[in-house]
Design an enzyme around this catalytic site. Structure first.
Site, PDB file in Angstrom:
ATOM      1  N   SER A  61     -16.283  19.884 -23.229  1.00 28.45           N
ATOM      2  CA  SER A  61     -17.283  19.552 -22.215  1.00 28.45           C
ATOM      3  C   SER A  61     -16.782  18.447 -21.296  1.00 28.45           C
ATOM      4  O   SER A  61     -16.978  18.481 -20.077  1.00 28.45           O
ATOM      5  CB  SER A  61     -18.586  19.120 -22.891  1.00 28.45           C
ATOM      6  OG  SER A  61     -19.524  18.646 -21.942  1.00 28.45           O
ATOM      7  N   GLU A  87     -18.566   6.160 -30.086  1.00 30.68           N
ATOM      8  CA  GLU A  87     -17.278   6.481 -30.703  1.00 30.68           C
ATOM      9  C   GLU A  87     -16.983   7.978 -30.653  1.00 30.68           C
ATOM     10  O   GLU A  87     -15.824   8.391 -30.504  1.00 30.68           O
ATOM     11  CB  GLU A  87     -17.216   5.991 -32.157  1.00 30.68           C
ATOM     12  CG  GLU A  87     -15.857   6.274 -32.782  1.00 30.68           C
ATOM     13  CD  GLU A  87     -15.607   5.554 -34.097  1.00 30.68           C
ATOM     14  OE1 GLU A  87     -14.637   5.920 -34.788  1.00 30.68           O
ATOM     15  OE2 GLU A  87     -16.374   4.627 -34.431  1.00 30.68           O
TER      16      GLU A  87
END
Length: 276
Positions: A61, A87
Site C-alpha cells: 500500500s 512501528e
C-alpha cells in the site's frame, strides 16, 4: 495530531527514491521529513512480534500511495529519533525501500509509553501478554491505580486487573499463553500452578492446546498438593529412597508417583536401588 489529507499526496512524490533530507526542519504544522536510517525502534514498546504478511501488505500500500500518516517520534540525540507510534508503518516503509519518512515530535507533556500502548491497542490487537506487561510498566513508572489506567487506555478496570493477574503465571504457562497455545480462560485456571502439579499426560495435553478450560478446572479441583497427609507421605518416601518424590491421585484413587534425579549417575543409582 491530524495531518491534512492533501499533505499525503504531496509527500508521496517525496517518498520515492529521491535524495535524503539531511536537516530536519519542521513545517508550520510541526511535520518533519526524516531519513529512515535515523529512526530507531523503542526497545521498551509493548509489541514484540509483528505479522510479516501484514507488514508486507502494508508495504504494498505504501509503495502505491506513499506513507500518508506520519510517525510519532522523540529525540534520541541531535540527529537521531526513537519511535513512539507507528512501528508497523516504519517496518513496512523499510520493505517498500522508502528513503525519508514523515514524522511528528511527541509533545513533552505526553507520556511516550502511554501513547505507544494506546496506539497499539487501537490499531491492532496486542497479545494479552504484551498488553499486561505494558500495563505493569505504566503502573510501576507512574504509580497509576487500575482505575486511573483504565481511563487512560479506554479499557475497563476489571479488564486491566484480570490481565495483570496473568503476570503471576508460571513461566512455562506464560509462554504457552504468549504463543497462543492456551487462552485467557486457561491462564486464569493455571494461576498459582506449576508444571509439576500435573501428571505428564495432562501437561502434554495443556501444552498442545488440547485441554478445555472446563477440563482444566476439573483437574484443578482434583489436585491434592496442599493435602498435609500426602505431603508427609512424599517426605517419607523421599527420605527412604534418597530422592525427591511427588505423589498425585484423583478421587477415584488413580494417580502416579514421580521420582526426580539430577544426572545419569543418580539415574543409574536409582534404577539399581529400585531393582534390589
Amino acid at each position: 495530531m491530524v495531518v491534512n489529507k492533501k499533505l499525503g499526496k504531496g509527500l508521496s512524490s517525496l517518498l520515492g527514491n529521491k535524495g535524503i533530507i539531511q536537516n530536519q526542519t519542521p513545517e508550520d504544522n510541526g511535520l518533519l521529513l526524516i531519513p529512515i536510517e535515523k529512526i530507531f525502534r523503542d526497545e521498551t514498546q509493548p509489541r514484540k512480534q509483528f505479522d510479516k504478511e501484514k507488514i508486507e501488505e502494508l508495504a504494498q500500500s505504501i509503495r502505491k500511495n506513499g506513507l500518508i500518516q506520519p510517525l510519532i517520534v522523540t529525540k534520541k540525540d541531535k540527529d537521531n529519533f526513537v519511535l513512539v507510534a507507528g512501528e508497523r508503518r516504519w517496518r513496512a516503509a523499510q520493505n517498500a525501500e522508502l528513503k525519508i519518512l514523515p514524522a511528528l515530535i511527541l509533545p513533552e507533556d505526553l507520556d511516550k509509553d502511554e501513547i505507544s500502548l494506546i496506539e497499539n491497542i487501537q490499531r491492532e490487537d496486542l497479545k494479552v501478554t504484551e498488553e499486561a506487561k505494558a500495563y505493569q510498566r505504566l503502573i510501576e513508572k507512574n504509580g497509576y491505580t487500575h482505575e486511573i489506567l483504565s481511563n487512560i487506555v479506554g479499557k475497563s478496570r476489571s479488564h486491566i486487573t484480570n490481565l495483570l493477574r496473568i503476570l503471576d503465571l508460571d513461566s512455562f504457562f506464560f509462554e504457552l499463553l504468549n504463543n497462543g497455545k492456551i487462552s485467557m480462560g486457561h491462564a486464569r485456571a493455571l494461576i498459582g500452578k506449576k508444571p509439576n502439579d500435573f501428571d505428564e499426560y495432562t501437561l502434554k495435553q495443556i501444552a498442545s492446546g488440547k485441554t478445555s478450560v472446563r477440563d482444566l478446572e476439573k483437574n484443578k479441583s482434583k489436585t491434592n498438593v496442599h493435602d498435609p497427609n500426602l505431603m508427609q507421605e512424599e517426605r517419607s518416601l523421599s527420605d527412604t529412597i534418597g530422592f525427591k518424590a511427588k505423589i498425585t491421585y484423583n478421587k477415584k484413587g488413580k494417580g502416579n508417583i514421580k521420582i526426580f534425579y539430577e544426572n545419569l549417575e543418580q539415574y543409574n543409582f536409582l534404577i539399581n536401588k529400585l531393582k534390589n
